[in-house]
Design a protein around this motif. Structure first.
Motif, short mmCIF file in Angstrom:
data_model
loop_
_atom_site.label_atom_id
_atom_site.label_comp_id
_atom_site.label_asym_id
_atom_site.label_seq_id
_atom_site.Cartn_x
_atom_site.Cartn_y
_atom_site.Cartn_z
N UNK A 1 0.80 -1.22 0.00
CA UNK A 1 0.00 0.00 0.00
C UNK A 1 0.84 1.27 0.00
N UNK A 2 2.17 1.17 0.17
CA UNK A 2 2.98 2.38 0.14
C UNK A 2 4.43 2.14 0.50
N UNK A 3 5.22 3.20 0.39
CA UNK A 3 6.63 3.16 0.77
C UNK A 3 6.74 2.94 2.27
N UNK A 4 7.43 1.89 2.66
CA UNK A 4 7.55 1.54 4.09
C UNK A 4 8.10 2.71 4.91
N UNK A 5 9.14 3.36 4.40
CA UNK A 5 9.79 4.43 5.15
C UNK A 5 8.95 5.70 5.17
N UNK A 6 8.30 6.04 4.06
CA UNK A 6 7.44 7.22 4.03
C UNK A 6 6.22 7.03 4.92
N UNK A 7 5.67 5.82 4.96
CA UNK A 7 4.52 5.56 5.83
C UNK A 7 4.88 5.78 7.30
N UNK A 8 6.10 5.44 7.69
CA UNK A 8 6.55 5.62 9.07
C UNK A 8 6.65 7.09 9.46
N UNK B 1 13.09 7.15 -7.51
CA UNK B 1 14.03 8.26 -7.55
C UNK B 1 13.39 9.59 -7.92
N UNK B 2 12.15 9.58 -8.40
CA UNK B 2 11.42 10.82 -8.63
C UNK B 2 10.79 11.35 -7.35
N UNK B 3 10.74 10.51 -6.32
CA UNK B 3 10.24 10.92 -5.01
C UNK B 3 11.37 11.62 -4.26
N UNK B 4 11.02 12.53 -3.36
CA UNK B 4 12.07 13.32 -2.70
C UNK B 4 12.98 12.48 -1.80
N UNK B 5 12.49 11.37 -1.25
CA UNK B 5 13.29 10.58 -0.32
C UNK B 5 14.09 9.46 -0.97
N UNK B 6 13.69 9.02 -2.15
CA UNK B 6 14.41 7.97 -2.90
C UNK B 6 14.73 6.74 -2.04
N UNK B 7 13.74 6.27 -1.28
CA UNK B 7 13.97 5.17 -0.34
C UNK B 7 14.35 3.86 -1.01
#
Length: 87
Positions: A20-27, A48-54
């Motif tokens: 359902x989403x980026x693990x790190x962004x969800x946290x 890599x188009x996201x600001x955090x590039x997790x």
């Protein structure tokens, strides 16, 4: 250029931990653009188009070079070690 085989692609691809989403962004309550799956362990990270590039941060930290898009309708994989699309 044709999609090439790659020795970094594991025989058994991992399933997403949190599709359902980026693990790190969800946290942290942050947002992402697209999602990428680490085919080695199942970590879901942002592109890599996201600001955090997790996804890339995870690949480098864990030594897991191959990611797969888990966006609807996308089925490609990318090898960070070879910097090319693989299959």
């Amino acid at each position: 250029m044709p999609i090439q085989a790659c020795e970094h692609v594991p025989a058994d691809l991992a399933q997403p931990h949190t599709p359902q989403g980026c693990e790190d962004c969800l946290k942290t309550g942050d947002t992402w653009v697209h999602l990428r799956l680490c085919v080695h362990c199942g970590h879901v990270g942002c592109c890599d188009s996201s600001k955090n590039r997790h996804a890339t941060k995870h690949a480098r930290a864990e030594g897991h070079p191959v990611i797969q898009s888990i966006e609807p309708g996308e089925h490609w994989m990318w090898c960070n070690a070879h910097e090319r699309q693989v299959g």
